[in-house]
Design a protein around this motif. Structure first.
Motif, mmCIF file in Angstrom:
data_model
loop_
_atom_site.group_PDB
_atom_site.id
_atom_site.type_symbol
_atom_site.label_atom_id
_atom_site.label_comp_id
_atom_site.label_asym_id
_atom_site.label_seq_id
_atom_site.Cartn_x
_atom_site.Cartn_y
_atom_site.Cartn_z
ATOM 1 N N PRO A 223 -2.699 -2.108 9.477
ATOM 2 C CA PRO A 223 -2.434 -2.713 8.377
ATOM 3 C C PRO A 223 -0.945 -2.207 7.921
ATOM 4 O O PRO A 223 -0.635 -0.926 7.863
ATOM 5 C CB PRO A 223 -3.515 -2.381 7.552
ATOM 6 C CG PRO A 223 -4.062 -1.137 8.011
ATOM 7 C CD PRO A 223 -4.023 -1.218 9.197
ATOM 8 N N THR A 224 -0.242 -3.149 7.392
ATOM 9 C CA THR A 224 1.147 -2.830 6.912
ATOM 10 C C THR A 224 1.361 -3.353 5.585
ATOM 11 O O THR A 224 0.723 -4.545 5.318
ATOM 12 C CB THR A 224 2.238 -2.825 7.948
ATOM 13 O OG1 THR A 224 2.167 -4.498 8.117
ATOM 14 C CG2 THR A 224 2.256 -2.158 9.041
ATOM 15 N N VAL C 757 -2.056 -4.927 2.939
ATOM 16 C CA VAL C 757 -2.303 -6.229 3.405
ATOM 17 C C VAL C 757 -2.249 -6.352 4.944
ATOM 18 O O VAL C 757 -1.559 -5.543 5.642
ATOM 19 C CB VAL C 757 -1.281 -7.378 2.947
ATOM 20 C CG1 VAL C 757 -1.149 -8.541 3.754
ATOM 21 C CG2 VAL C 757 -1.722 -7.612 1.633
ATOM 22 N N GLN C 758 -3.159 -7.077 5.686
ATOM 23 C CA GLN C 758 -3.538 -7.013 7.025
ATOM 24 C C GLN C 758 -2.328 -7.750 7.400
ATOM 25 O O GLN C 758 -1.952 -9.004 6.843
ATOM 26 C CB GLN C 758 -4.753 -7.694 7.228
ATOM 27 C CG GLN C 758 -5.909 -6.953 6.936
ATOM 28 C CD GLN C 758 -6.165 -5.825 7.818
ATOM 29 O OE1 GLN C 758 -5.707 -5.690 9.026
ATOM 30 N NE2 GLN C 758 -7.080 -4.907 7.610
ATOM 31 N N SER C 759 -1.571 -7.464 8.257
ATOM 32 C CA SER C 759 -0.407 -8.563 8.775
ATOM 33 C C SER C 759 -1.008 -9.449 9.530
ATOM 34 O O SER C 759 -2.131 -9.590 10.056
ATOM 35 C CB SER C 759 0.327 -7.794 9.759
ATOM 36 O OG SER C 759 -0.185 -7.082 10.648
ATOM 37 N N SER C 761 -0.811 -10.964 12.406
ATOM 38 C CA SER C 761 -1.519 -11.088 13.734
ATOM 39 C C SER C 761 -2.863 -10.396 13.953
ATOM 40 O O SER C 761 -3.677 -10.885 14.854
ATOM 41 C CB SER C 761 -0.639 -10.173 14.511
ATOM 42 O OG SER C 761 -0.547 -8.679 14.015
#
Lengths: 230, 517, 776
Positions: A223-224, C757-759, C761
């Motif tokens: 998560p980023t 936030v989950q990116s 992909s």
């Protein structure tokens, strides 16, 4: 000291400790062993819960440490039982061989046997990301504090009448579920064993070695924050 | 066996007692001959939670084991309570997470794909991503976010009608819940107060239904009626046509969370030297620190929960068991109701926030009828003295309706009948409130109204209501009186209860906001 | 004669009937000279004709006793039968009646320090026009020219009742005075003067916009012209020996009367009253119309505003009650002199019944000690003791006070506007008003209280003696009869302070409950965003967005960068708000618009919502309920304003230029700020049929003044110091909306936690999508 070093080198995340905390007494931790980072990592994770811990790998360690192991005769089951009775927990790296690519090798039956013999709960531990962080060809940990995870599953109590192969199988399954969490998410990892419709391997033959290596060392898509500025 | 509750009679040797006053913790000396009601000592929390939960799920009451109920291809919805308070100590995972993990493991093993998690918030605010992560744990949340885990939206368009209220208003329930095959509800009940209604559906209804059900007229009628037949009795075990409810009831007990707060739950007589030192330290800190830092102090000395029992199965059978179990925790024995009752109101543990005056007052007044005791502690017409600063602070995001309720409605009138007639419609129909309820994280516009109505029986029961340390302006706005010390408050009350009233102090913190919505 | 009946059946013309003395003369004629006929010269004012003015004049309190005595019907009869009105102004007097017996000329300027040309036009030019018109009729009425005692000029010693002894030529002075205006007007258009006007206007109005600066500069110029002409007047008067231009022009007008009327063989009398104050007996004790010379000082003293006063204690303040003046004037009118031999009469008290300044002071002190003026805040006002330290000391302390206050005001304008600074500002404004008052009195009264002149009134006394004893009660005018202590304590002071008292003792208005706004579908409410509806600004908004999209590790770098650029932005802001916006928005270069929208939707939107002011929301709701259209006009970017869109009917904001979905950092059109916003508002009103006069606007900074002024109900919200000043002057509604007690640090804290936030992909795999599974 080592704990601090670990925390500086990587970003560890630990899950499932509550299962361990609730039950007292020593445990047998059975973990996969993708990299040299593992022991220190697990020790660091358990430092507040389990006061005394001793670690043993099925595949003998080379060099000085191997000699030390020999001296302490940690490899013998009776020695380990004695340790367990006295309250020291044991960390077993139970893979029979170290795979060079981070996937799970078959487990040695000794761990299960130990559990059956002493009645001490077996805790499967899945280690994720350590192969990527410190692959065999590196001397130091990858820079940038790579993410690693330690996942403890629910303890398995082996009764005296259980088959060690069955127990080993359940341990292996628990570790596999943990490893699958990375790609499928928590629920997805637990879901997939029940699904006979969707096969694990697409072709039915094991993946080529290089592909496994490739997947194991791919940069994690953890998560980023959302990128707004391009 | 834990110690039952007991009544201490204050004499000259009694040390000063712990009283919560919002973010402060005071040590008050009570007048001689006052009684102090100590709740029964907390039951031991269950040590091995996994085992207890698994046992409950595999051997439920009046129902097949959960494994049998989960079939491949079922449409499963897991509904969990939102108490708006931290549940279990700060470091350990939330008990809801533990239960849901075990439930989901069984669901995964059975091959269920269509799973959704819904927070039964009722009219309370949506839980933010952060809140949901805290409740469910990172991993479970990550598995289901963002589409399959959410809070209940009372203003949603996709509500389903599953019944009718007494006055004909249709009962609209969360669409997903009503259309599921199996609804697993994870419910929490605290030692003081109760679990609320037996049907979890009461927390999943639409705004119109909630308004009709919770309106002041209906409440007064229900209170006056002898038998309470609730339209929701049909919805306890099945919601709608096909949704079968399987409940997991968890009872909680307060447990000290911070290292410094252990002494707060012990009886003062039994404080050790260390406890006394800690208490002195806390007093000093409270005096020196400014208000905002004091709120942070509460985190260190806060109160969390441990689990005392886990029961699963058919809701209509489990609910009475839970209620009976909780009743054990209540103090039943005391001679007669007092003239004056004292209550302390602490802040909830969420970081950086304190209670807004309306909620604080509702929480306090809720203790009269839903408190630690089976019968009201104070007689009809008596005086209740609360400790809370009632600072007119409102959370800017969560409480927009409260702000306007306080500024517009309460300035005109504090009478629930008048409020209900003149203002409820306006607030309920306002598009801005609906917008921030649905898209942001605000309480529904009806929330302050229901909080106020829930306090109304207590206000009617009591003669005088005084807040010690209360902000003068906001206390007056709510229609109560404020005093700066206990002595002043008793002086104020002497007009109605006389100069030597029978005083009872209910020790310990109220731990549940009584059923608001 | 059996009955004393002066002016029997005579036709009397009266100028200045609407003034203080004129009213009293008219009243006396109506009440006690029943056989006389009057012609009044009344100037029409605005839409009121002379006749209409007469009607309203007769309703004034001076006529009340007479009306009570004779009844309304008699009043109406008198109005139609005994009074006729000639509508003209002084400058051009159309046909005067040819059968006048007496003309009493009492019209003059009201103020003491008018511009020189106005003073001459009214006092001198008016007299010239009147006498020339009178000459044109060929008749020979007895003219009573009402002058003032102070035409005697700055003198020491006794002044006799005789023609003035000076050699100033009134024609030359008049020509010079009129020419002065042309000169000064031309001088005001010189670049040096105009530059200063522009600079001053820019200082105060620069932020509002160029149009406002232009208007202010022109106003400054006209004020400069007026001040200069006043200076011309005062200085010329003083250079030829008079205290001020009023006394100067009055003396010139005496010369006119002497030359044009007496010089042409007609009968002229000149009466010179001193300071005329409230009536001793007639029409009722204490009657006064407005405050006269000494009264503001008395009031100010009673309110405790005058700590000291420049004046010599033994100097004589020559006060004469108005009914004595009226009686004397009418007696003079009834006793004409020989033709071409004008007679002069002093109507004063200083000659035979002097009132020293110390006596006045002692009476004032005694009176206010016994009857202090109630003050809401302080109970009653305690009047100070005077020491009479002398003019110099007073002037010094006044100067210091003025300088200190000016400095305070200038400082406060620069400070950010808070509750404390605003209350200081209010106090400073009040203090400035007080100081200006003191300065005015000081300048004005210097001449009246430091003079050591005695006006001899023996001729007047002699005239009084000619009255039959039984007529003295009604028609007498003996200054020696006045008992000063009684007059001051019982008659004059109560009359003067009555007005003050009734105001102070009004019951305190109850705190008003807000009334609902009037329904009006054609009205609109315009709201500014930053600082008004939202307690934040565009820099903050940028910061939240930026921090939310950067890893925590990069935050210090970003913050350092922002603070480093701050001077550049501040400088731009000082120049022009539009420029500031343009410069600042360059930071948005490279933003992916879709990603930003998502970010706002998920997290930053909540952060922005927390800064909203709940009173603003309530106010918007009120407008909605009243059917007004609610419009948000802001310089912020539309994506950032998304969370608030539902509150308003219409939102006008800035829009960023984007290429392939990525922002270039430039705006797509000029930002709507200050005067651009005003222009837009006007256009919008026309286009949408909005009645701007009934509309509302809410703004918070002085730069918003430009468009706030366009609507009928401008409102200032938490105004900065400059806008606060302006709003108080213009009596705009000022709102104080709370700044939320949710500090910025909490906001940052939430940003730190809440938004991983989950990116895209790594979407969690749940196996095949639920939609694809068929239910059993």
């Amino acid at each position: 000291m080592a704990g601090l070093a670990i925390r500086l080198a990587v970003t560890p995340s630990v899950h499932g400790l509550e299962h361990v905390k609730e039950q007292g007494g020593p445990f047998i931790f059975v973990a996969n062993h993708p990299s040299e980072l593992d022991e220190a990592l697990v020790r660091n994770a358990l430092r507040s819960v389990v006061p005394r811990l001793v670690s043993v790998a099925v595949e003998p360690r080379g060099g000085i440490r191997g000699l030390v192991d020999q001296a302490l005769s940690l490899r013998s089951a009776s020695r380990l039982s004695a340790l367990l009775k006295s309250g020291t927990s044991v960390l077993l790296f139970a893979e029979t061989t170290r795979t060079g690519d981070g996937s799970l090798a078959p487990l040695d039956l000794g761990a299960a046997a130990l559990g059956i013999r002493t009645g001490v709960p077996l805790v499967p531990v899945a280690l994720l990301g350590t192969f990527r962080a410190l692959p065999p060809w590196r001397l130091t940990v990858e820079p940038g504090r790579p993410r690693v995870s330690v996942l403890f599953s629910r303890p398995i109590r082996a009764g005296s009448g259980d088959e060690s192969s069955a127990v080993t199988e359940s341990i292996a399954q628990a570790i596999e579920v943990g490893l699958a969490e990375e790609s499928r998410g928590w629920y997805g990892a637990r879901r997939s064993p029940a699904d006979v419709v969707v096969p694990r391997e697409t072709e039915g033959q094991p993946e080529a070695g290089w592909r496994r290596m490739w997947k194991a060392t791919a940069t994690p898509t953890g998560p980023t924050r959302r990128r707004v500025w391009q | 066996m834990s110690r039952p509750g007991f009544v201490l009679s204050v004499d000259a040797q009694t040390p000063p007692l712990v009283v919560f006053q919002g973010e402060k913790v005071l040590l008050e000396r009570l007048p001689v001959d006052a009684s102090v009601l100590y709740p029964p000592e907390a039951l031991q929390g269950i040590r091995s939670l996994d085992e207890a939960i698994s046992r409950a799920l595999d051997a439920p009451v009046d129902s097949e084991p959960l494994r049998a109920l989960l079939k491949r291809g079922s449409r499963v919805t897991i509904v969990f309570e939102d108490l708006s308070q931290p549940v279990t100590s700060r470091t350990a995972p939330d008990v809801r997470q533990r239960v849901i993990e075990l439930v989901l493991e069984r669901a995964a093993a059975a091959g269920v794909d269509d799973v959704e998690l819904i927070a039964a918030t009722g009219l309370r605010r949506r839980l933010t991503a952060h809140d949901l992560q805290r409740v469910l744990g990172e991993r479970v949340y990550a598995s289901f976010a963002p589409d399959h885990v959410r809070s209940h939206d009372a203003e949603d368009e996709n509500l389903q009608v599953v019944g009718e209220l007494a006055d004909g208003t249709p009962i609209e329930v969360n669409g997903r819940v009503a259309s599921s095959d199996l609804v697993i509800s994870v419910r929490l009940a605290t030692a003081v107060g109760n679990e609320g209604a037996a049907a979890v559906a009461t927390k999943l209804i639409g705004a119109k239904t909630a308004r009709a059900r919770g309106s002041f007229a209906v409440r007064t009628a229900a209170a006056a009626a002898e038998i309470s037949t609730d339209a929701f009795d049909d919805l306890v075990d099945t919601i709608g046509d096909k949704a079968q409810v399987f409940t997991v009831d968890v009872t909680l007990t307060p447990e000290p969370t911070g290292p410094a707060s252990a002494f707060l739950s012990k009886r003062e007589r039994e404080w050790s030297l260390t406890d006394r030192a800690l208490s002195a330290g806390l007093q000093a800190a409270t005096r020196i620190l400014p208000a905002r830092a004091r709120i942070g102090l509460a985190q260190v000395s806060g109160v969390g929960y441990g689990v005392t029992s886990v029961v699963a199965g058919k809701p209509s059978s489990v609910h009475p068991l839970t209620e009976a179990f909780l009743a054990q925790q209540q103090v039943a024995q005391f001679d007669r109701p007092a003239d004056v009752a004292l209550f302390g109101i602490p802040n909830p543990g969420t970081i950086g926030s304190s209670l807004n005056p309306v909620t604080a007052a509702a929480l306090g007044l809720g203790q009269i009828f839903n408190g630690a005791t089976a019968e009201p502690v104070v007689r009809a017409g008596g005086t209740a003295i609360f400790y809370h600063p009632l600072t007119p602070w409102f959370h800017p995001l969560h409480d927009p309706a409260y702000i306007d309720f306080f500024a517009e409605v309460l300035t005109q009138s504090t009478d629930p009948a008048v409020i209900s007639e003149q203002f409820e419609e306006k607030f309920a129909a306002d598009p801005w409130y609906r917008h921030v309820y649905q898209t942001s994280s605000s309480n529904h516009a009806l929330h302050p109204f229901h909080a106020w109505y829930s306090a109304a029986p207590a206000i009617a029961h009591l003669g005088e209501i005084i807040f010690v340390g209360g902000d003068h302006g906001s206390t007056r706005r709510l229609g109560f009186k404020s005093a700066s010390t206990l002595a002043d408050a008793l002086e104020m009350a002497s007009g109605s209860v006389g100069l030597a009233p029978a005083i009872t102090y209910v020790h310990g913190a109220p731990v549940s906001i009584s059923e608001v919505s | 004669m059996s009955a004393f009946s002066p002016l029997e059946g005579q036709h009397i013309m009266l100028t200045g009937a609407t003034g203080f003395v004129g009213q009293a003369i008219l009243e006396k004629l109506l009440a006690d000279y029943p056989t006389t006929r009057m012609t009044l010269l009344i100037r029409p004012k605005g839409s009121l004709t002379g006749q209409a003015r007469l009607k309203s004049l007769l309703r004034k309190p001076v006529f009340s006793k007479w009306r009570e005595r004779v009844g309304q019907e008699e009043v109406d009869r008198a109005m139609t039968e005994r009074i006729s009105v000639i509508e003209s102004s002084m400058g051009s007097v159309a046909g005067l009646p040819a059968d006048l017996d007496v003309l009493i000329h009492s019209a003059s300027t009201v103020s003491f320090d008018p511009p020189i040309d106005e003073a001459f036009k009214t006092n001198v030019g008016g007299a010239v026009g009147l006498y020339e018109a009178l000459l044109a009729t060929g008749s020979d009425p007895h003219v009573v020219h009402v002058s003032t005692a102070y035409v005697g000029g700055i003198n020491k010693g006794t002044v006799l009742e005789a023609s003035l002894k000076h050699t100033i030529q009134w024609r030359d002075e008049m020509a010079a005075a009129l020419a002065a205006r042309t000169t000064v007007e031309a001088s005001s258009r010189r670049p040096e003067v105009l530059r200063k006007m522009i600079a001053d206007a820019k200082l105060d109005n620069g932020k509002v916009g160029p149009h406002a600066v232009a208007i202010a500069a022109e106003i400054g110029r006209t004020e400069w012209v007026t001040k200069r002409l006043v200076d011309y007047g005062r200085t010329r008067a003083q250079s030829v020996g008079w205290a001020d231009v009023y006394a100067f022009t009055k003396s010139m007008s005496e010369r006119v009367a002497e030359e044009l009327w007496a010089g042409n063989g007609h009968r002229l009398s000149v009466v010179r009253p001193a300071i005329i104050e409230s009536a001793l007996k007639h029409p009722f004790p204490g009657w006064i119309d407005g405050f006269k010379v000494a009264d503001p000082l008395i009031i100010a003293y009673g309110r405790g505003l005058v700590p000291e006063f420049p004046g010599l204690p033994d100097s004589i303040l020559d006060i004469i009650p108005v009914d004595i003046v009226v009686n004397a004037t009418l007696a003079v009118a009834a006793n004409p002199p020989a033709p071409a031999d004008p007679k002069y009469f002093h109507l004063s008290s200083g000659g035979r019944n002097p009132l020293t300044f110390r006596e006045i002071y002692e009476n004032v002190l005694k009176y206010f000690r016994a009857n202090p003026i109630p003050d809401e805040q302080r109970g009653h006002i305690r009047t100070p003791y005077w020491d009479f330290p002398g003019a110099r000391a007073i002037a010094r302390s006044l100067r210091t006070g003025e300088r200190a206050n000016k400095l305070l005001q200038r400082t406060l304008l620069r400070l950010p506007s808070t509750q404390t600074t605003r209350s200081f500002m209010r106090q400073a404004s009040a203090r400035q008003t007080d100081l200006e008052l003191l300065r005015a009195y000081s300048d004005l009264y210097q001449n009246y209280t430091q003079a050591e002149i005695i006006y001899d009134d023996s001729r007047t006394a002699a005239l009084n003696d000619t009255l039959p004893p039984d007529a003295r009660q009604t028609f007498g005018f003996d200054a020696t009869e006045i008992d000063w202590d009684n007059y001051l304590q019982e008659v004059h002071f109560p009359a003067v302070t009555t007005l003050m008292r009734t105001f102070s003792s009004r019951p305190r208005a109850k705190a008003q409950v807000e009334k609902p706004l009037p329904q009006n579908p054609e009205a609109a409410a315009f709201f500014d965003l930053e600082g008004t509806v939202l307690a934040s600004n565009i820099v903050e908004q940028y910061l939240w967005v930026r921090l939310a999209s950067l890893d925590r590790a990069k935050w210090p770098q970003e913050l350092a960068n922002l603070f480093g650029s701050l001077p550049k932005y501040l400088a731009a802001d000082r120049r022009d708000r539009g420029e500031f916006i343009r410069t600042f928005y360059r930071r948005y270069e490279g933003v992916d618009e879709q990603a930003l929208r998502q970010l706002i939707h998920d997290t930053v939107g909540d952060v922005l919502l927390q800064r909203i002011r709940p009173e603003a929301v309530r106010q918007i709701r009120k407008h909605r309920e009243a059917g007004h259209r609610t419009i948000l006009v802001t310089g912020a970017i539309d994506v950032l304003v998304e969370p608030f869109v539902t509150l308003f009917d219409e939102v006008v904001s800035s829009h960023m230029h984007s290429k392939d979905g990525i922002w270039t950092g430039h705006l797509s059109k000029p930002p709507l700020v200050d005067e651009a916003r005003a222009a837009w508002l006007r256009l919008y009103g026309e286009r949408e049929g909005i009645d701007l006069k009934k509309s509302y606007a809410y703004g918070d900074s002085i730069a918003d003044r430009a468009w706030l002024e366009l609507v009928g109900n401008p409102q200032a919200v938490n105004p900065d110091a400059a806008l606060f000043q302006h709003a108080t002057q213009k009596h705009w509604r000022i709102h104080q909306w709370s700044d939320h007690n949710h500090s910025r640090f909490d906001t940052v804290g939430e940003l730190l936690r809440g938004d991983i936030v989950q990116s895209a992909s790594s979407t969690p795999a749940l196996g095949p999508s639920p939609k694809e599974i068929t239910h059993e």
